[in-house]
Design a protein around this motif. Structure first.
Motif, mmCIF file in Angstrom:
data_model
loop_
_atom_site.group_PDB
_atom_site.id
_atom_site.type_symbol
_atom_site.label_atom_id
_atom_site.label_comp_id
_atom_site.label_asym_id
_atom_site.label_seq_id
_atom_site.Cartn_x
_atom_site.Cartn_y
_atom_site.Cartn_z
ATOM 1 N N CYS A 1 49.592 -10.362 19.443
ATOM 2 C CA CYS A 1 50.359 -11.406 18.755
ATOM 3 C C CYS A 1 49.573 -11.948 17.565
ATOM 4 O O CYS A 1 50.121 -12.122 16.477
ATOM 5 N N ASN B 1 50.643 -11.458 13.545
ATOM 6 C CA ASN B 1 51.040 -12.603 12.726
ATOM 7 C C ASN B 1 49.958 -13.113 11.786
ATOM 8 O O ASN B 1 50.261 -13.831 10.829
ATOM 9 N N LYS C 1 51.760 -9.774 6.549
ATOM 10 C CA LYS C 1 52.592 -10.944 6.820
ATOM 11 C C LYS C 1 52.296 -12.084 5.845
ATOM 12 O O LYS C 1 53.202 -12.750 5.347
ATOM 13 N N SER D 1 55.890 -17.028 3.578
ATOM 14 C CA SER D 1 55.578 -16.644 4.961
ATOM 15 C C SER D 1 55.023 -17.813 5.772
ATOM 16 O O SER D 1 54.184 -18.571 5.301
ATOM 17 N N THR D 2 55.513 -17.941 6.984
ATOM 18 C CA THR D 2 54.990 -18.936 7.925
ATOM 19 C C THR D 2 54.601 -18.254 9.236
ATOM 20 O O THR D 2 54.575 -18.880 10.290
ATOM 21 N N SER D 3 54.306 -16.957 9.144
ATOM 22 C CA SER D 3 54.003 -16.189 10.352
ATOM 23 C C SER D 3 52.782 -16.729 11.088
ATOM 24 O O SER D 3 52.677 -16.613 12.320
ATOM 25 N N CYS D 4 51.848 -17.338 10.343
ATOM 26 C CA CYS D 4 50.650 -17.870 10.992
ATOM 27 C C CYS D 4 50.992 -18.945 12.020
ATOM 28 O O CYS D 4 50.241 -19.166 12.982
ATOM 29 N N GLU D 5 52.117 -19.615 11.829
ATOM 30 C CA GLU D 5 52.521 -20.667 12.765
ATOM 31 C C GLU D 5 52.824 -20.114 14.158
ATOM 32 O O GLU D 5 52.821 -20.856 15.140
ATOM 33 N N LYS D 6 53.062 -18.803 14.233
ATOM 34 C CA LYS D 6 53.382 -18.177 15.523
ATOM 35 C C LYS D 6 52.168 -18.057 16.430
ATOM 36 O O LYS D 6 52.312 -17.703 17.602
ATOM 37 N N VAL D 7 50.970 -18.321 15.893
ATOM 38 C CA VAL D 7 49.775 -18.292 16.744
ATOM 39 C C VAL D 7 49.327 -19.707 17.102
ATOM 40 O O VAL D 7 48.303 -19.883 17.749
ATOM 41 N N ARG D 8 50.099 -20.692 16.689
ATOM 42 C CA ARG D 8 49.724 -22.089 16.940
ATOM 43 C C ARG D 8 49.583 -22.374 18.439
ATOM 44 O O ARG D 8 48.828 -23.280 18.834
#
Length: 224
Positions: free
Chosen positions: A41, A45, A50, A56-63
């Motif tokens: 994951c 992300n 990405k 892109s806000t894909s980094c928020e998926k690792v929050r």
């Protein structure tokens, strides 16, 4: 709005508890599967592909792992590939998320810094976090934490790490406010052998043929 917010926080607490239980699960195969899924994951992300997408806000998926307890569990389980990817992803995260990660990582720093090394990607990333420079940037750990980390590295079994830590400790002592008034004068000291300063005197281990490894024993604790 208030009830919806409370509902979200309740679910968030449950998910966190579940993830912590899985990361610390006694069945190794299950625990390994969870770490592998989290790593995948994070890699998906936090990637250049990405991050280069417009808006892109894909980094928020690792929050969901940017939490003090979860990061502590990850570091404590020596998930080196996962930790390395996180530490090298500053440019792939939003500034706010990176600053949050540094804040939440604070509790795990003593364990993390025990992996400092001049020979591994993770080890050099840890040393880079402790780089001595007069900065108050929120994108770095505090100067106080850097100093504590440098002192911890003086206990490393790796001579290269201890020597680098001594070099950085010298910087702190040389740049200390009012340091010119302290005695002895640091700049006049012979610090050649200080990299091996933290050695236990009464140890059953022979140091006659010292190869540069510290004989600091695990059972002796220093509160840093």
């Amino acid at each position: 709005s208030g009830s919806r917010s409370q509902h979200y926080e309740d679910h968030k607490a449950r998910y966190k508890k579940l993830l912590l239980q899985l990361l610390a699960h006694p069945i190794e195969k299950l625990r390994l599967g969870v770490f592998t899924a989290v790593l995948q994951c994070v890699k998906t992300n936090l990637s250049v592909l990405k991050a280069s997408e417009p808006g892109s806000t894909s980094c928020e998926k690792v929050r969901f792992i940017i939490d003090a307890d979860i990061l502590y569990e990850i570091v404590a389980n020596a998930a080196s590939e996962l930790v390395t990817h996180l530490l090298k992803s500053q440019l792939l995260m939003s500034p706010a998320l990176w600053q949050l990660m540094l804040k939440e990582l604070n509790r795990a720093l003593p364990i993390l810094q025990s992996y400092a090394s001049a020979n591994t990607v993770l080890g050099t990333s840890i040393l880079a976090m402790l780089e001595t420079k007069p900065s108050t940037s929120p994108s770095e750990i505090t100067q106080g934490e850097k100093l504590c980390g440098t002192l911890r590295c003086m206990l490393s079994t790796d001579l290269k790490v201890r020597s680098e830590a001594l070099k950085r400790l010298s910087w702190y002592l040389s740049n200390e406010e009012g340091g010119v008034r302290w005695l002895p004068i640091f700049s006049e000291l012979n610090v050649t052998d200080l990299a091996n300063l933290l050695i236990v005197v009464d140890t059953p281990r022979s140091v006659d043929n010292d190869l540069g490894r510290s004989v600091f024993q695990v059972r002796v604790s220093v509160g840093l």
